[in-house]
Each structure stands twice: as structure tokens, then as C-alpha cells.
Write a protein that holds these residues in place. Structure first.
Motif, PDB file in Angstrom:
ATOM      1  N   PHE A 144      -5.377  -1.416  -7.077  1.00  0.00           N
ATOM      2  CA  PHE A 144      -6.405  -0.720  -6.297  1.00  0.00           C
ATOM      3  C   PHE A 144      -6.017   0.760  -6.192  1.00  0.00           C
ATOM      4  CE2 PHE A 144      -5.997  -5.064  -5.022  1.00  0.00           C
ATOM      5  CZ  PHE A 144      -7.287  -5.537  -4.859  1.00  0.00           C
ATOM      6  N   VAL A 145      -7.009   1.658  -6.253  1.00  0.00           N
ATOM      7  CA  VAL A 145      -6.738   3.088  -6.202  1.00  0.00           C
ATOM      8  C   VAL A 145      -7.733   3.754  -5.249  1.00  0.00           C
ATOM      9  CG1 VAL A 145      -6.680   5.221  -7.544  1.00  0.00           C
ATOM     10  CG2 VAL A 145      -5.850   3.113  -8.544  1.00  0.00           C
ATOM     11  N   ARG A 146      -7.219   4.727  -4.514  1.00  0.00           N
ATOM     12  CA  ARG A 146      -8.060   5.433  -3.538  1.00  0.00           C
ATOM     13  C   ARG A 146      -7.660   6.901  -3.482  1.00  0.00           C
ATOM     14  NH1 ARG A 146      -8.363   4.297   3.014  1.00  0.00           N
ATOM     15  NH2 ARG A 146     -10.586   4.753   3.226  1.00  0.00           N
ATOM     16  N   TYR A 147      -8.662   7.774  -3.461  1.00  0.00           N
ATOM     17  CA  TYR A 147      -8.368   9.212  -3.405  1.00  0.00           C
ATOM     18  C   TYR A 147      -8.294   9.691  -1.954  1.00  0.00           C
ATOM     19  CZ  TYR A 147      -8.710  14.242  -3.706  1.00  0.00           C
ATOM     20  OH  TYR A 147      -8.462  15.584  -3.561  1.00  0.00           O
ATOM     21  N   GLY A 148      -7.253  10.458  -1.655  1.00  0.00           N
ATOM     22  CA  GLY A 148      -7.239  11.261  -0.438  1.00  0.00           C
ATOM     23  C   GLY A 148      -6.805  10.588   0.837  1.00  0.00           C
ATOM     24  N   GLN A 149      -7.014   9.290   0.956  1.00  0.00           N
ATOM     25  CA  GLN A 149      -6.656   8.604   2.194  1.00  0.00           C
ATOM     26  C   GLN A 149      -5.827   7.360   1.869  1.00  0.00           C
ATOM     27  OE1 GLN A 149      -9.680   8.299   5.419  1.00  0.00           O
ATOM     28  NE2 GLN A 149     -11.116   8.926   3.829  1.00  0.00           N
ATOM     29  N   PRO A 150      -4.795   7.102   2.657  1.00  0.00           N
ATOM     30  CA  PRO A 150      -3.998   5.902   2.392  1.00  0.00           C
ATOM     31  C   PRO A 150      -4.792   4.633   2.691  1.00  0.00           C
ATOM     32  CG  PRO A 150      -3.256   7.006   4.391  1.00  0.00           C
ATOM     33  CD  PRO A 150      -4.280   7.895   3.770  1.00  0.00           C
ATOM     34  N   PHE A 151      -4.421   3.572   2.009  1.00  0.00           N
ATOM     35  CA  PHE A 151      -5.007   2.275   2.319  1.00  0.00           C
ATOM     36  C   PHE A 151      -4.509   1.823   3.701  1.00  0.00           C
ATOM     37  CE2 PHE A 151      -5.257   2.172  -2.336  1.00  0.00           C
ATOM     38  CZ  PHE A 151      -6.530   1.654  -2.522  1.00  0.00           C
ATOM     39  N   THR A 174       0.855  -1.194   0.000  1.00  0.00           N
ATOM     40  CA  THR A 174       0.000   0.000   0.000  1.00  0.00           C
ATOM     41  C   THR A 174       0.888   1.239   0.000  1.00  0.00           C
ATOM     42  OG1 THR A 174      -0.090  -0.033   2.413  1.00  0.00           O
ATOM     43  CG2 THR A 174      -1.846  -1.175   1.245  1.00  0.00           C
ATOM     44  N   ASP A 175       2.069   1.072  -0.541  1.00  0.00           N
ATOM     45  CA  ASP A 175       3.149   2.029  -0.346  1.00  0.00           C
ATOM     46  C   ASP A 175       3.327   2.999  -1.505  1.00  0.00           C
ATOM     47  OD1 ASP A 175       4.890   2.765   1.554  1.00  0.00           O
ATOM     48  OD2 ASP A 175       6.554   1.539   0.845  1.00  0.00           O
ATOM     49  N   LEU A 176       2.339   3.088  -2.380  1.00  0.00           N
ATOM     50  CA  LEU A 176       2.505   3.870  -3.603  1.00  0.00           C
ATOM     51  C   LEU A 176       1.475   4.993  -3.674  1.00  0.00           C
ATOM     52  CD1 LEU A 176       2.773   0.755  -5.893  1.00  0.00           C
ATOM     53  CD2 LEU A 176       4.654   2.324  -5.393  1.00  0.00           C
ATOM     54  N   TRP A 177       1.837   6.052  -4.355  1.00  0.00           N
ATOM     55  CA  TRP A 177       0.865   7.129  -4.577  1.00  0.00           C
ATOM     56  C   TRP A 177       1.296   7.955  -5.762  1.00  0.00           C
ATOM     57  CZ3 TRP A 177       4.462   7.516  -0.571  1.00  0.00           C
ATOM     58  CH2 TRP A 177       5.329   8.600  -0.633  1.00  0.00           C
ATOM     59  N   VAL A 178       0.340   8.750  -6.234  1.00  0.00           N
ATOM     60  CA  VAL A 178       0.642   9.736  -7.260  1.00  0.00           C
ATOM     61  C   VAL A 178      -0.030  11.043  -6.850  1.00  0.00           C
ATOM     62  CG1 VAL A 178      -1.314   8.929  -8.670  1.00  0.00           C
ATOM     63  CG2 VAL A 178       0.462  10.363  -9.705  1.00  0.00           C
ATOM     64  N   ASP A 179       0.701  12.129  -6.923  1.00  0.00           N
ATOM     65  CA  ASP A 179       0.137  13.439  -6.636  1.00  0.00           C
ATOM     66  C   ASP A 179      -0.385  14.034  -7.936  1.00  0.00           C
ATOM     67  OD1 ASP A 179       0.481  13.510  -3.893  1.00  0.00           O
ATOM     68  OD2 ASP A 179       2.568  14.144  -4.076  1.00  0.00           O
ATOM     69  N   VAL A 180      -1.685  14.045  -8.060  1.00  0.00           N
ATOM     70  CA  VAL A 180      -2.329  14.539  -9.270  1.00  0.00           C
ATOM     71  C   VAL A 180      -2.428  16.061  -9.174  1.00  0.00           C
ATOM     72  CG1 VAL A 180      -4.489  14.542 -10.582  1.00  0.00           C
ATOM     73  CG2 VAL A 180      -3.576  12.397  -9.646  1.00  0.00           C
ATOM     74  N   PRO A 187     -15.498   8.724  -7.048  1.00  0.00           N
ATOM     75  CA  PRO A 187     -15.162  10.132  -7.042  1.00  0.00           C
ATOM     76  C   PRO A 187     -14.519  10.547  -8.363  1.00  0.00           C
ATOM     77  CG  PRO A 187     -13.472   8.916  -5.879  1.00  0.00           C
ATOM     78  CD  PRO A 187     -14.553   7.923  -6.229  1.00  0.00           C
ATOM     79  N   PRO A 188     -14.682  11.819  -8.705  1.00  0.00           N
ATOM     80  CA  PRO A 188     -14.087  12.298  -9.952  1.00  0.00           C
ATOM     81  C   PRO A 188     -12.588  12.500  -9.810  1.00  0.00           C
ATOM     82  CG  PRO A 188     -15.130  14.099  -8.787  1.00  0.00           C
ATOM     83  CD  PRO A 188     -15.417  12.865  -7.986  1.00  0.00           C
ATOM     84  N   VAL A 189     -11.903  12.441 -10.913  1.00  0.00           N
ATOM     85  CA  VAL A 189     -10.477  12.773 -10.890  1.00  0.00           C
ATOM     86  C   VAL A 189     -10.310  14.244 -10.536  1.00  0.00           C
ATOM     87  CG1 VAL A 189      -8.416  13.023 -12.328  1.00  0.00           C
ATOM     88  CG2 VAL A 189      -9.846  10.984 -12.532  1.00  0.00           C
ATOM     89  N   LYS A 190      -9.426  14.509  -9.616  1.00  0.00           N
ATOM     90  CA  LYS A 190      -9.161  15.889  -9.194  1.00  0.00           C
ATOM     91  C   LYS A 190      -7.777  15.942  -8.586  1.00  0.00           C
ATOM     92  CE  LYS A 190     -11.849  14.743  -5.111  1.00  0.00           C
ATOM     93  NZ  LYS A 190     -13.071  15.017  -4.353  1.00  0.00           N
ATOM     94  N   GLY A 191      -7.307  17.168  -8.351  1.00  0.00           N
ATOM     95  CA  GLY A 191      -5.992  17.331  -7.778  1.00  0.00           C
ATOM     96  C   GLY A 191      -5.924  16.775  -6.370  1.00  0.00           C
ATOM     97  N   GLY A 192      -4.766  16.267  -6.023  1.00  0.00           N
ATOM     98  CA  GLY A 192      -4.579  15.686  -4.696  1.00  0.00           C
ATOM     99  C   GLY A 192      -3.863  14.355  -4.799  1.00  0.00           C
ATOM    100  N   ARG A 193      -3.684  13.720  -3.673  1.00  0.00           N
ATOM    101  CA  ARG A 193      -2.933  12.460  -3.651  1.00  0.00           C
ATOM    102  C   ARG A 193      -3.865  11.272  -3.859  1.00  0.00           C
ATOM    103  NH1 ARG A 193       2.119  11.639   0.204  1.00  0.00           N
ATOM    104  NH2 ARG A 193       2.776  13.191  -1.344  1.00  0.00           N
ATOM    105  N   TRP A 194      -3.509  10.466  -4.816  1.00  0.00           N
ATOM    106  CA  TRP A 194      -4.227   9.219  -5.081  1.00  0.00           C
ATOM    107  C   TRP A 194      -3.314   8.071  -4.650  1.00  0.00           C
ATOM    108  CZ3 TRP A 194      -9.116   8.718  -7.724  1.00  0.00           C
ATOM    109  CH2 TRP A 194      -9.699   9.930  -8.057  1.00  0.00           C
ATOM    110  N   TYR A 195      -3.813   7.245  -3.769  1.00  0.00           N
ATOM    111  CA  TYR A 195      -3.027   6.135  -3.239  1.00  0.00           C
ATOM    112  C   TYR A 195      -3.250   4.882  -4.074  1.00  0.00           C
ATOM    113  CZ  TYR A 195      -2.155   9.154   0.728  1.00  0.00           C
ATOM    114  OH  TYR A 195      -1.745  10.194   1.515  1.00  0.00           O
ATOM    115  N   ILE A 196      -2.212   4.094  -4.164  1.00  0.00           N
ATOM    116  CA  ILE A 196      -2.233   2.908  -5.030  1.00  0.00           C
ATOM    117  C   ILE A 196      -1.806   1.701  -4.208  1.00  0.00           C
ATOM    118  CG2 ILE A 196      -1.245   1.847  -7.099  1.00  0.00           C
ATOM    119  CD1 ILE A 196      -0.561   4.778  -8.002  1.00  0.00           C
TER     120      ILE A 196
END
Lengths: 107, 760
Positions: free
Chosen positions: B80-87, B50-56, B120-129
Motif C-alpha cells: 500500500f502507498v500513500r502520499y504526504g500522510q502516514p497510514f 506502516t513503518d516505511l517511507w521513501v522521500d521522493v 495523485p501524481p508522482v511528485k516530490g515529498g514523502r510517500w508512505y508505504i
């Protein structure tokens, strides 16, 4: 007294630089394929895919129960009238559990 | 010069050392993934990360994630992808539950193409992977991530002319019978003419649709469709699969057809459901080849012209294909319309009998949720009727209506000025199996006119545009606009300019929220009201209808009673509530005036009205979400139907608990008390002293609050649960109201359960 790095490195330094350059070149190659990330991992508690269990809470799918169908009829005036109706599927079981199970894990 | 040489040498060495250090860093430490970057990740056998993310970046509207180059090639790695909160999950099931989107087919070529028109829609912020490797060997995969400001692309519809799966006959696409070109179709064989016409139908539909996932239509020419000289099946079509409760689907427990599922989940069917077979087309469409012979409808033929529709006796292929495919895209109710039929819906459970009016497998479908039964008086949601009532609506002539806003307000809705302005649906009496419900109103209408649309049940005009159906499809999942473009922090909110009043805002499910307004009456005594409504386009209760905020009274002669509600709306109070969570709320006067809002994590504007008074306040979360624990039991809790009408909101932060108790005084008026306590431990009993607060009316000038001891509440909580006392959750409470009405509220050893969803 400050340590001065000379232009003529000792054999040990040369070895270090060769290793460094090799690493740099290897790294460049790796970047071309994709930066290699070492990530923290934890073992899976269960090796079964969540999708393998037919559980409507966690996602559930079925064959569609019906489709629509256009019929045509020749009317008294010779024209053709089209009417759309839908028809239920013939099969009783709509289950697609096998589709959700995924494959057997690699041994 | 010598010194300069030394410096140069030193710099080179330092650069080399730095280079080695960069290499070391890049290969051993997890980091965010940059835009347009491909990273290679190695996962030990049967492990997850659960150690990955991308800052959109801000302003982004599309986010694409694609896996490739797996080694070994046949491993199963899921995405798996999640907006705003880490897994925080440690199992694949937990990751699935936490993920906003996933791609979990049985291979490792996973992909997600996310857009601003998803939830949720794509938007700026951190998306966790997160990634899961199911294989019993170490797996290495490449993951490519990109984001950009491109809007949702036009849909790509792919007609398959060679897919023979499930007995599909494709010879009709290759028929070498000579063809005379007509109306822009310059084919020289019938097979080519059919392909040209099919692609034209797809092109015309695609003009009105958006999707990041291709729609794949398997085209077949079966030779066994019903055919005679005077009557024939022209074509049929439908989605191949339906599904519910997958990541990306906005409504839980609701059936979606395969094309909509794929559009909303941002990937293909097999990757949504965890499937083995990634070659299942989105839609299968069958066409009758005998129409091109004297065997079917005599001298009538399919008309394959591209530039104009058929006239006279021939049958327009493009119009017919568009109508049927539109049904396949989601313009279809799953409420049963035909003869009684049993279906086995769930593994290991008995088959379910379906009769006219039954929900399919007992569950709602997204098309039917837009329907209402409207007779000029009450508006009754179609799916809230019982089967018998639903059947009546289906045969009502003109009471079955489509309430979806986009279609109702469209100029294509010729009835928008009538009554409620809804779209009239086809509901003849007697029922016409198949035609009823899933088509637009066509005959016997009360307004002297009728729809002239592609999706009426009968066609003589060979229309070739989606028309009103385009806007109706928006409501079932084809809306090109961003969905619910806000993230709402569950928990307690307040206005700095009206300290002492507050609201607990929490989801019940999906975008349906519950709001408890703890406030003071005109005398400054505590009172509370409640509201439940959806959040649409970032606004809670966008319609702000009368009575949307309810002040309850309690009748001690009735309750607690498992059969009859002891609480009922206060007839003397008419109240409503609307909360705008959009970013633009920060620029509203309510937020610009009255108090310094610096440091607020999120500003929202609540507009409330209680009888003749009203106001607009600026809300913000009281507690930063960073302080919520994991797991978090924060939610509103109640004692179930046998003792309902009261409850408590719990908010956990750090190791502390905050409690708001909603109860009644001796005269049945709604009162609240509040308290906090430190050192909460899951599974252990905790006693929280409660305070009765007295303050100032909502429209009065703020004054200092006073408080008196109200008693205490003792809780033991083990887990968030939707089953009463399932894990031993119990409450003991003894509270006294010190106002003029007096009274006490006591419960002992009472099991409780979540009323709203626990915040993660």
C-alpha cells in the motif's frame, strides 16, 4: 587518565574485534541482498483480505458486459463496407467474486 | 611515531565500533528507503507495518515499487502507498481506504509503477508505504524502490499469439499457408503475416498512448464467427473486466474498463482487485479466419500489408484491429443500447434488467460521463438524464455530443466552431444497437460535412491513426498530463490582508469540492455564500461560470420541509468564485502584496465576484494540518434533506473545536456565527459559545472587527458518518441575530451527518 587502546589487544579485545569484523562482513553480505529493516508491526485484526468482500465501496469488478464487433458487407458495387457494432455478452452473470477473494491463508 | 600508531589503532577500533553500531542501527530501526535501494523486511505471521517511507526528490515524475524474493515463496504480502500522510489504519481494509495506490494480488510479487499522469501524481515529498502479511507464518520480502524524472512512458502493447485461455483458438497465428509478401509484410506464411500485421496495429496505437503498465491483448482466431458470402463478422474485441472504486481511479462509483484501470492504478488487474489469476489479458480480440477463404465474403481477403492500407475489395486487417482495440481501450459507453437484458451485477442481489438507455448496473461509466445532450439551448449531462431522456438523446441525430475539453478543442474536431464546439456523436434514429453512442457522428449531419476518423461506425477508407479518438481517450483516463497536481488541505482558509473573512474548503468526493464563503455585506453584517465545483489542474471551478457562488435566502413559510426546499438562490445576487491552488499562485500579485505571508503552509489565490464588485485574495490554511487529530471529524455537517439550507463547519485542532454556523435571520438573509471551545472528546457532549461578528465589506479598507454573544451550540459527535444520526450525532442550538433584521435559530436534539468528507 585517558584509556589508551594498544595495538596488541587483549584476547577479549581480539574476540570483540573478530566479532565486529564478522558482523561487518555479514552486514556487507546483507546489504548486497537488501538492507534488512526491522519494522514495527501490529497483528492483523482481521485476516480476511478486504478485497474478498464484494463491496462496491471498497472496489468492485465485473466481467465486461459487451464488446464491439466489426461486420463487413459486400455492397452492390462489389466493394466491401465495414460497420462496427457492439454486442452484449451472452452470459447473465458477470460476477467475478472468486477473482477477488485471494487464496486461502497459509496454515 | 608511537603516538601516531596509537591514534591509528584507536581510529580503527572506533571505526569498528561505529561499524557495529551502523549494523545495529540498520538491522533494528525502521528508516526511510533510499532511491534505487532494496530492503529486506520480515513480517510476523498475520501482521502489518506502516513503518516505511521513501522521500521522493523534487522534480520526480515516476515512482516504482517492486517486491520480490519472498520467503516462504507462497506467502501473500500486499503493498500500500500513500502520499504526504502516514497510514493510521490498523486493518487491511483501513489501509486500502487510506492508500492512494495498492498492489494486493494473492502472491507477494506486488508492484506499482506510478507516474505523474495519475491521481495523485508522482511528485516530490514523502510517500508512505505499508505492508500486510496475511500468511500464518513469518514472511520475508525484498522491496525495491526507485524514483526518477522520466515522463510517462509510451504504452507497451503486447499481442499474445499463444494464450489459449477461455477457449481462445490460436491456430490462426500459426497458419502455414504460403503468403505472398505485400507492402512491407515480408512473411512467407499466413500465420506470420497475421502476427506482423497485429504487431503493426499495436505499434500504431502505442504511438498515441502512454502507460507504465503493459497492455496485453489476447489474440484469437475462432472458427464460429458469423460468416456468409455477402456478410461476415470481421473481428470483435473488448476489455475483459470493468471495475470501480479502486485506489487510483479518480472518480468514485464510476465504471472503468480494464486497460484504463490498470493505467490509472499503476499495476495489473489482479493486483488491483486482489486476484488469484494474474494471467487475465487486458483485452481479448477475435479475428475471423474464414475471411481468408472463399467461405467468407467470396473473393474478399484480409489485407495484411504494413506500409499501406487495403484498396479495392479486400479488408484492411490493421485498420480493423485498431478500431476494435480502441473500443477495448475505453472508447465505449456502457449505457445499454441493445435489446432488453438481465445481468446479475451484485452478489446475492437480484439480476437487474437493462433496457435501452439504462446505466450499466445502475452506475455511471467514465466514457458516458463526457457526453451531453445539447440542442442549442440547455446543455444536459447525459448521465443526469433519466433512462427515457437518455434514450431520446441517443436517437436525437445530432444532440448527443462529447464535451471533453481536449477533444472538443482539437483541430481534429471539425465541428469545434459550431454551437458549443463539442464533438458530435453517432445518434441515429432509430437506434442502431452497438453503433449508436460509442462512435463519432457520420451521416445526416446538419453542417454539410462528416468526420473522417478511425472511430466512425462505418469505414471505407481503412484509416490507421487514432486521430480525434486520442483526445477523447484522454478524458477517460489516457491523459498524459499530470492530474490534479495539488493537495488541498481541507478546513478553514483566510487572507491575512482581509482578516475576518474566510472560506471553508472541503471535498465532497474525489476532486469535487464544497466552498463556504463566510464574509460581510456592504454594511459589514455577516453573510455567507456557497459553491460546489471540481478541482481541475489545481483550480477550483476552472470555468468560473456565472452563478457558481450562491447566496441563499430562506423562506420560513416553507421550511423546514422534507418535500420542498425552503432555501433558494438570492435572485439579486450574481456571484462566482475560482480558486487557484497551484504553486504558481504564490507569485500572483494577490499574494505578493498586502501582507507578510511568511510561515504560510500553502498559498492559493481566490478570485471572487459578487454583482459589480470583485477581488483577488491570497488564501492560506488557518490551522496547520499537523494539529488535526486522528481520527478527525472535521467537515461540514447538515441535518439532511428534511431540514436543509443551513449547516455548520467543524474544524478540530489539538483538543479544541471551531464551529462556523450558517443560518438565517428573521428576514431569511444568510448569517453566520463562529466560536471555539477546548477539551472536545469524541462521544461526549460539548457546548460552544458562538459570537456574531461584524466587520467590513469585501472591497472596503479593513477595520477592527466587533463581536457580540450570539448564543451557543451543543454537539455530541461519535464518528464521521454519511447516514443521518447513524452513530448518535446530534446538535442543539439556540442563536439570536442582533442585526436590524433580528431573528433566532433554534434546534433541539437534531440528528446531523457529514455533508463533506471528514478530513483524515
Amino acid at each position: 587518565m585517558n584509556t589508551v587502546i594498544t595495538f596488541s589487544p587483549t584476547p577479549a579485545k581480539r574476540l570483540f574485534m573478530v566479532v565486529g569484523l564478522s558482523c561487518f562482513l555479514l552486514s556487507t553480505t546483507a546489504w548486497a541482498e537488501g538492507r534488512r529493516l526491522a519494522v514495527k508491526t501490529v497483528p492483523l485484526v482481521s485476516a480476511q483480505k478486504a478485497s474478498a468482500q464484494p463491496d462496491i465501496v471498497n472496489g468492485y469488478s465485473l466481467k465486461a458486459p459487451k464488446m464491439t464487433q466489426s461486420m463487413a458487407r459486400v455492397m452492390a458495387d462489389g466493394k466491401v463496407s465495414r460497420i462496427c457494432r457492439d454486442v452484449g455478452v451472452a452470459t447473465k452473470s458477470l460476477l467475478v467474486d472468486d477473482e477477488r477473494k485471494g487464496k486461502e491463508l497459509l496454515k | 611515531m608511537k603516538g601516531g600508531k596509537k591514534a591509528l589503532t584507536s581510529s580503527v577500533f572506533v571505526a569498528l565500533i561505529a561499524g557495529v553500531m551502523v549494523i545495529f542501527t540498520a538491522t533494528t530501526q525502521a528508516a526511510g528507503i533510499e532511491n534505487n535501494e532494496t530492503v529486506t523486511i520480515s513480517l510476523p505471521a498475520q501482521s502489518l507495518t506502516t513503518d516505511l517511507w521513501v522521500d521522493v526528490s523534487a522534480g520526480s515524475k515516476a515512482l516504482n515499487l517492486e517486491m520480490s524474493n519472498a520467503s516462504p515463496t507462497n506467502v501473500d504480502v500486499d503493498l500500500f502507498v500513500r502520499y504526504g500522510q502516514p497510514f493510521t489504519g490498523t486493518t487491511a481494509a483501513e489501509l486500502s481506504n487510506q492508500a492512494d495506490y495498492h498492489s494486493i494480488a494473492a502472491d507477494s510479487a506486488e508492484w506499482l509503477h506510478l507516474t505523474e499522469a495519475m491521481a495523485p501524481p508522482v511528485k516530490g515529498g514523502r510517500w508512505y508505504i505499508a505492508l500486510v502479511n496475511y500468511a500464518q507464518v513469518t514472511a520475508s520480502v525484498d522491496l525495491t524502490v526507485s524514483h526518477n524524472a522520466n515522463p510517462v512512458p509510451k504504452a507497451q502493447i503486447i499481442f499474445q499469439f499463444d494464450n489459449t485461455a477461455n477457449g481462445c483458438k490460436v491456430d490462426g497465428w500459426n497458419d502455414t499457408t504460403p503468403f505472398t509478401p505485400v507492402a512491407g509484410n515480408n512473411a512467407t506464411t499466413v500465420g506470420q503475416a497475421r502476427r506482423n500485421a497485429a504487431m503493426k496495429a499495436a505499434e500504431l496505437l502505442a504511438e498515441s498512448l502512454t502507460s507504465s503498465v503493459p497492455i496485453v491483448i489476447q489474440g484469437c482466431w475462432p472458427d464460429d464467427l458469423e460468416t456468409s458470402q455477402n456478410s461476415a463478422v470481421l473481428a470483435n474485441a473488448g476489455p475483459n473486466r470493468i471495475g470501480l472504486n479502486y485506489p487510483g481511479l479518480p472518480l468514485s462509483g464510476v465504471w472503468y474498463g480494464q486497460p484504463v484501470m490498470e493505467r490509472l492504478a499503476g499495476t495489473e488487474y489482479c493486483r488491483i482487485v486482489g486476484g488469484l489469476d494474474c494471467n487475465i489479458p487486458t483485452i481479448t480480440a477475435n479475428f475471423n479466419p474464414k475471411i481468408d477463404t472463399d467461405e467468407g465474403l467470396g473473393s474478399t481477403r484480409w489485407y495484411y500489408g504494413l506500409d499501406s492500407a487495403a484498396a479495392g475489395r479486400n479488408v484492411d486487417f490493421i485498420s480493423t484491429a485498431m478500431h476494435e482495440i480502441t473500443h477495448g481501450l475505453g472508447f465505449i459507453s456502457l449505457v445499454w443500447v441493445g435489446d432488453d437484458k438481465e445481468f446479475q451485477c451484485f452478489s446475492g442481489q437480484p439480476a437487474i434488467m437493462h433496457t435501452a438507455g439504462s446505466k450499466f448496473c445502475g452506475l455511471d461509466d467514465v466514457f458516458s460521463l463526457e457526453l451531453v445532450d445539447y440542442n442549442g439551448g440547455d446543455i444536459r449531462p447525459f448521465m443526469e438524464l433519466d433512462d427515457s431522456q437518455r434514450l431520446d438523446a441517443m436517437q436525437s441525430g445530432n444532440e448527443l455530443q462529447w464535451a471533453g475539453e481536449a477533444a472538443s478543442q482539437s483541430e481534429r474536431n471539425i465541428f469545434r466552431e459550431n454551437n458549443a464546439g463539442y464533438v458530435l456523436m453517432y445518434a441515429p434514429n432509430p437506434l442502431e444497437p452497438g453503433s449508436s453512442v460509442s462512435h463519432l457522428f457520420q451521416s445526416g449531419n446538419p453542417y454539410g460535412t462528416s468526420y473522417h476518423e478511425l472511430m466512425t461506425p462505418m469505414q471505407r477508407d481503412n484509416l490507421r491513426e487514432l486521430g480525434l479518438a486520442e483526445y477523447m481517450l484522454w478524458s477517460v483516463g489516457w491523459n498524459p498530463q499530470p492530474l490534479n497536481n495539488v493537495t488541498i488541505q481541507p478546513g478553514m482558509w483566510y487572507d491575512r490582508a482581509h482578516d475576518g473573512h474566510g472560506m471553508v474548503i472541503e471535498p465532497i468526493r474525489d476532486n469535487l469540492y464544497y466552498v463556504l464563503f463566510y464574509t460581510y455585506d456592504d454594511e459589514g453584517n455577516p453573510e455567507w455564500m456557497a459553491s460546489a465545483a471540481t478541482v481541475e489542474n489545481g483550480v477550483f471551478n476552472i470555468t468560473q461560470g456565472d452563478g457558481s457562488l450562491i447566496r441563499f435566502l430562506y423562506d420560513y413559510d416553507i421550511g423546514p420541509n422534507p418535500d420542498i426546499q425552503a432555501h433558494s438562490p438570492d435572485p439579486a445576487v450574481s456571484a462566482s468564485l475560482k480558486i487557484d491552488f497551484n504553486a504558481s499562485a504564490a507569485n500572483e500579485s494577490a499574494c505578493l502584496e498586502g501582507a507578510d505571508r511568511s510561515g504560510a503552509s500553502h498559498l492559493a489565490v481566490v478570485s471572487w465576484q459578487v454583482n459589480d464588485s470583485s477581488g483577488s485574495w491570497c488564501l492560506e490554511p488557518i490551522i496547520s494540518i499537523d494539529r488535526y487529530p486522528h481520527p478527525n471529524l472535521g467537515a461540514s455537517w447538515w441535518a439532511g434533506r428534511s431540514d436543509q439550507g443551513w449547516g455548520l463547519s467543524l474544524v478540530f485542532f489539538d483538543s479544541s473545536i471551531a464551529v462556523v454556523l450558517y443560518y438565517y435571520d428573521a428576514s431569511g438573509q444568510p448569517r453566520w456565527a463562529i466560536g471555539t471551545q477546548s477539551d472536545f472528546v469524541i462521544g461526549e457532549e460539548i457546548t460552544v459559545p458562538l459570537k456574531e461578528k461584524h466587520g467590513y465589506a469585501r472591497t472596503a479598507t479593513p477595520v477592527a472587527l466587533t463581536e457580540t454573544d450570539a448564543g451557543s451550540i451543543t454537539l455530541r459527535l461519535n464518528s464521521a458518518t454519511n447516514t443521518l444520526g447513524a452513530d448518535g450525532e446530534v446538535v442543539n442550538l439556540d442563536v439570536t441575530y442582533h442585526g436590524p433584521e433580528g431573528g433566532s435559530w433554534q434546534r433541539s436534539g437534531l440528528p446531523i451527518t457529514n455533508l463533506t468528507k471528514a478530513a483524515e
